[in-house]
Each structure stands twice: as structure tokens, then as C-alpha cells.
Enzyme design. Structure first.
Site, mmCIF file in Angstrom:
data_model
loop_
_atom_site.group_PDB
_atom_site.id
_atom_site.type_symbol
_atom_site.label_atom_id
_atom_site.label_comp_id
_atom_site.label_asym_id
_atom_site.label_seq_id
_atom_site.Cartn_x
_atom_site.Cartn_y
_atom_site.Cartn_z
ATOM 1 N N SER A 131 41.775 48.666 35.545
ATOM 2 C CA SER A 131 41.968 46.998 35.659
ATOM 3 C C SER A 131 41.083 46.398 36.651
ATOM 4 C CB SER A 131 43.461 47.060 36.516
ATOM 5 O OG SER A 131 43.533 45.571 36.999
ATOM 6 N N TYR A 156 49.427 49.853 43.880
ATOM 7 C CA TYR A 156 48.997 49.977 42.420
ATOM 8 C C TYR A 156 47.713 49.784 41.987
ATOM 9 C CZ TYR A 156 47.831 47.662 37.866
ATOM 10 O OH TYR A 156 47.207 47.356 36.666
ATOM 11 N N LYS A 160 44.757 52.680 40.661
ATOM 12 C CA LYS A 160 43.706 52.496 39.604
ATOM 13 C C LYS A 160 42.232 53.187 40.394
ATOM 14 C CE LYS A 160 46.203 51.172 36.228
ATOM 15 N NZ LYS A 160 46.491 52.159 35.215
ATOM 16 N N PHE A 185 40.943 42.731 32.164
ATOM 17 C CA PHE A 185 41.227 41.368 32.852
ATOM 18 C C PHE A 185 42.746 41.114 32.592
ATOM 19 C CE2 PHE A 185 37.542 40.547 35.316
ATOM 20 C CZ PHE A 185 36.627 41.563 35.115
HETATM 21 C C1 UD1 Z 1 48.348 41.215 37.954
HETATM 22 C C2 UD1 Z 1 47.718 41.752 38.871
HETATM 23 C C3 UD1 Z 1 46.859 42.757 38.000
HETATM 24 C C4 UD1 Z 1 47.649 43.365 37.002
HETATM 25 C C5 UD1 Z 1 48.064 42.511 35.854
HETATM 26 C C6 UD1 Z 1 48.660 42.804 34.529
HETATM 27 C C7 UD1 Z 1 47.849 40.959 41.080
HETATM 28 C C8 UD1 Z 1 47.206 40.819 42.200
HETATM 29 N N1 UD1 Z 1 47.199 41.478 40.013
HETATM 30 O O1 UD1 Z 1 47.314 39.980 37.495
HETATM 31 O O2 UD1 Z 1 46.569 44.331 38.780
HETATM 32 O O3 UD1 Z 1 46.598 44.394 36.022
HETATM 33 O O4 UD1 Z 1 48.898 41.314 36.571
HETATM 34 O O5 UD1 Z 1 49.930 43.449 34.949
HETATM 35 O O6 UD1 Z 1 49.108 40.880 41.041
HETATM 36 N N2 UD1 Z 1 51.062 32.555 37.943
HETATM 37 C C9 UD1 Z 1 52.109 31.733 38.402
HETATM 38 N N3 UD1 Z 1 53.270 31.757 37.990
HETATM 39 C C10 UD1 Z 1 53.950 32.761 37.395
HETATM 40 C C11 UD1 Z 1 53.216 34.009 37.292
HETATM 41 C C12 UD1 Z 1 52.017 33.863 37.733
HETATM 42 O O7 UD1 Z 1 51.313 30.500 38.544
HETATM 43 O O8 UD1 Z 1 55.127 32.842 37.639
HETATM 44 C C13 UD1 Z 1 49.681 32.617 38.132
HETATM 45 C C14 UD1 Z 1 49.079 33.543 39.393
HETATM 46 O O9 UD1 Z 1 49.250 33.096 40.503
HETATM 47 C C15 UD1 Z 1 47.699 33.908 38.818
HETATM 48 C C16 UD1 Z 1 47.856 33.784 37.217
HETATM 49 O O10 UD1 Z 1 48.969 33.125 36.924
HETATM 50 O O11 UD1 Z 1 47.113 32.976 39.126
HETATM 51 C C17 UD1 Z 1 47.991 34.956 36.637
HETATM 52 O O12 UD1 Z 1 48.882 35.852 37.306
HETATM 53 P P1 UD1 Z 1 49.490 37.225 36.580
HETATM 54 O O13 UD1 Z 1 49.788 37.159 35.186
HETATM 55 O O14 UD1 Z 1 50.654 37.521 37.394
HETATM 56 O O15 UD1 Z 1 48.344 38.355 36.669
HETATM 57 P P2 UD1 Z 1 47.404 38.577 37.819
HETATM 58 O O16 UD1 Z 1 47.753 38.053 39.165
HETATM 59 O O17 UD1 Z 1 45.928 37.939 37.594
#
Ligand code: UD1
Length: 346
Positions: A131, A156, A160, A185
Site C-alpha cells: 500500500s 495496519y 505492510k 494508491f
Molecule cells: C486508507 C488507508 C490506507 C488504505 C486505504 C484503503 C489511512 C491513513 N489510509 O486510505 O492505508 O490502504 O484506506 O483501505 O487510513 N474521506 C472523507 N469522508 C469519509 C471517508 C473519507 O472525507 O467518510 C476522505 C479522507 O479524509 C481522505 C479521502 O477521503 O482524504 C480518502 O479516504 P479513504 O477512502 O479512507 O482512503 P485513505 O485514507 O486515503
């Protein structure tokens, strides 16, 4: 070209989100797939979805890789496995903070168990599901494979990093053992058929399932975590990649291993599109392709979120010979199609 028809490939966690899409692509490429999955975060229906898409039901074993006793007989009867794509692992960041031991056992012990069994059957081709979380808040963008590995912010993420180190160490001492680690990503979307996709348990932690569940009425409102980040619109930036593109990268990587095309026996590739999108851009894309407004609200930042992460995909494009083909809009359309399909099934 590899003659894939009689090549047996083990996919651990093959009924999971990325695993199931990869099984489809492997079968489409002619590989003979065997799945191991303990159904902890998937359902047996996924097997049916894979069959509907490919016309082939892969061999499936409900086994838990934590149990050496359980898996030994499996590897004895499948000593002709030529390659392994290892997905089996837990992936909820928040849960890992609550249950670190569970995560180390589920993600690291299982890897060790599989590797030990592979030694006994002399299988030397291994693809590991890593990841971009290993980069943490990168010093510069886009993120290349040589960007420093930052201290993990969650157990987690640490699993990795540790898993990559274990594989690297093995590759140093055993030059015949070949590994490709793929650092994904943000995989999103679903198969365009609507037969397989992501099945989050409970409240989704990830952005896109939260969006589609809000739009279909399962959730009231999408919380957008912060609009005061130093980005153009203030929301975080990620590299969202269609899960089918991610799946295809595994087929290319496996062929690379089987054809001994590696430059070294341990290789790492970023699997992304190379494009960063903000949370608001993702919402906009969803609204455009589905022709509806999404109910969302800006709330406080979420602990542990990095500001921006997107890939430099030059290495994957030029050396691996793989490139993402689908757009963000494609992924949002397929995610929505999947959400509608699973809701009408119930
Ligand atoms: C997360 C994990 C990553 C994992 C990936 C897939 C972290 C730091 N990273 O990535 O290790 O491989 O998930 O499972 O947790 N967001 C909102 N509202 C929501 C959900 C998300 O605004 O309800 C935003 C988050 O702040 C972020 C973006 O959407 O900016 C993506 O979030 P998310 O889909 O959870 O992925 P990551 O955090 O990038």
C-alpha cells in the site's frame, strides 16, 4: 508470451475486494486459479460473481492462513502451484489501532505461514499486496518508489512495512525466490458487470463506499473530513484508481515473474493513475456521472490523514509495462452501478 492454461496460481484472500477482481483478470488471461479465503471480510456469493463474469468457477478452499495445521494439507495436495498472489489480510486502519495484536497475527503471521509452505513446495513466484500507506506524508509529490518509507501511523500500515521487509530479506538470502510488491494508491470502483465490487462491513471507512451508500439512502450524509488542508479546494488529495486496473497489474506482474523478466528478484511498483483528485473533485465526478446531488457536509479533519498522496507511475509504466486505463468517472459510474445492484438484491 506465457502459456497460461496449465499454470496454477494461488490467490489468498481471493474473495476480497481487490482479490476477486484479480481472480477475474487471471482467469481471463487463462490462468488456473485456486482461492484460499477465510471469509472473514467476504462472502461466498463472490464466487458466483466471478463465475458469472468469467464462465469459470475457481477452485475455492475456506481456510485460515493463521492455522499452520489447516494449511499444510492444502499445500501438500497443491504442490504444483507456480505463483502466489497474496491478498489475505485485514485492512481497516482504525480497527488496527484498537487491535494491534490481531493485525500483526492476521497480516504478518499469515504471510510467514504461506512463505514457509511455499518453501516446501518450491514455489518461487510471489506477488504481495502492499500500500502507498508505507510512504506516509511524503516529502515531495508525485511519490516515486524511492521516496522514503515513513514511520507507520497505524499497526495496519506497519504490517505492510514489515511484510515488505520480510520479503526483501528472503530475496536477499534466496536468489531464486522472486517477489513483486505492488503499492496500491486508492483502489475504487467495481467490475463494470456489477457482479463483484466492494462489500464494506458496517459503516464504510473509505470515501467511495460512503458516497454511494449516502446516495442510495443507507447513510444520511457524507462527512468530508476537513476543508482547511493546504490544497486548492482545501480537501485532501489522493490517487484514486479503478480496481480493475489494479487487478490487471497483478497479471502483468505475474507474467513478469514467470518469464523471469525481473531486474532484481525483489521489485516494488507504485500502482496508481498518477493523478491526484481532491475529495470535492471525487464528489463532483460522482454527481456528474450519476446526475444527482450528494448530501455532504464539511466536518473536522480525520486523525491520521495525510494531505496529499499521488503516484509517480513511471516505473510501473515503463518497466512493468502496465498503465491505468480507466478514469475517475469510469470508477464512480461502476461503484454506483454496484451499489444499486447489491441493494436491489437484498
Ligand atoms: C486508507 C488507508 C490506507 C488504505 C486505504 C484503503 C489511512 C491513513 N489510509 O486510505 O492505508 O490502504 O484506506 O483501505 O487510513 N474521506 C472523507 N469522508 C469519509 C471517508 C473519507 O472525507 O467518510 C476522505 C479522507 O479524509 C481522505 C479521502 O477521503 O482524504 C480518502 O479516504 P479513504 O477512502 O479512507 O482512503 P485513505 O485514507 O486515503
Amino acid at each position: 508470451m506465457t502459456q497460461t492454461n496449465n499454470i496454477k496460481v494461488l490467490v489468498t484472500g481471493g474473495l476480497g475486494y481487490i482479490g476477486s477482481h484479480t481472480v477475474v483478470e487471471l482467469q481471463n488471461a487463462g490462468f488456473n486459479v485456486v482461492i484460499l479465503d477465510n471469509l472473514s471480510n467476504s462472502t461466498i456469493d463472490v464466487l458466483e460473481g466471478i463465475t458469472k463474469i468469467t464462465g469459470i468457477t475457481p477452485d475455492f478452499y475456506s481456510l485460515d492462513l493463521r492455522s499452520k495445521e489447516d494449511i499444510k494439507p492444502f499445500f501438500k495436495t497443491h504442490s504444483d502451484i507456480s505463483g502466489v498472489v497474496h491478498f489475505a489480510a485485514s485492512k481497516a486502519v482504525g480497527e488496527s489501532v484498537q487491535k494491534p495484536l490481531f493485525y500483526y497475527q492476521n497480516n504478518v503471521t499469515t504471510l510467514i505461514n504461506v512463505l514457509q509452505e511455499l518453501k516446501s513446495i518450491e514455489c518461487q513466484n510471489f506477488i504481495f499486496s502492499s500500500s502507498c500507506t508505507v510512504y506516509g506524508e511524503a516529502d515531495s509529490l508525485p511519490i516515486t518508489e524511492t521516496s522514503p518509507i515513513k514511520p507507520a501511523v497505524s499497526p495496519y500500515g506497519n504490517t505492510k512495512q514489515i511484510s515488505e521487509e520480510i520479503l526483501r530479506d528472503i530475496c536477499v538470502i534466496n536468489r531464486k525466490f522472486k517477489t513483486v510488491a505492488l503499492r496500491y494508491f486508492n483502489p475504487i470502483g467495481a467490475h463494470s458487470s456489477g457482479y463483484i465490487g466492494e462489500l464494506p462491513l458496517g459503516v464504510p471507512q473509505n470515501l467511495v463506499p460512503y458516497i454511494t451508500q449516502t446516495a442510495i439512502g443507507v447513510r444520511e450524509q457524507l462527512p468530508v473530513f476537513g476543508d482547511d488542508y493546504p490544497t486548492e479546494d482545501g480537501t485532501c488529495i489522493r490517487d484514486y484508481i479503478h480496481v480493475v486496473d489494479v487487478a490487471k497489474a497483478h497479471v502483468v506482474a505475474l507474467n513478469r515473474l514467470l518469464n523471469s523478466q525481473q531486474e532484481s528478484n525483489y521489485e516494488v511498483f507504485n500502482i496508481g493513475t498518477g493523478n491526484g483528485s481532491s475529495v470535492l473533485q471525487v464528489i463532483e465526478s460522482f454527481e456528474e456521472v450519476t446526475n444527482q446531488k450528494l448530501n455532504y457536509k464539511i466536518v473536522d479533519r480525520r486523525l491520521g490523514d495525510v494531505t496529499s498522496a499521488y503516484a509517480d507511475t513511471t516505473k510501473a509504466n515503463t518497466i512493468l509495462g502496465w498503465k491505468a486505463r480507466f478514469s475517475l468517472d469510469d470508477a464512480m459510474r461502476d461503484a454506483w452501478n454496484w451499489e444499486k445492484k447489491i441493494r436491489t438484491k437484498k
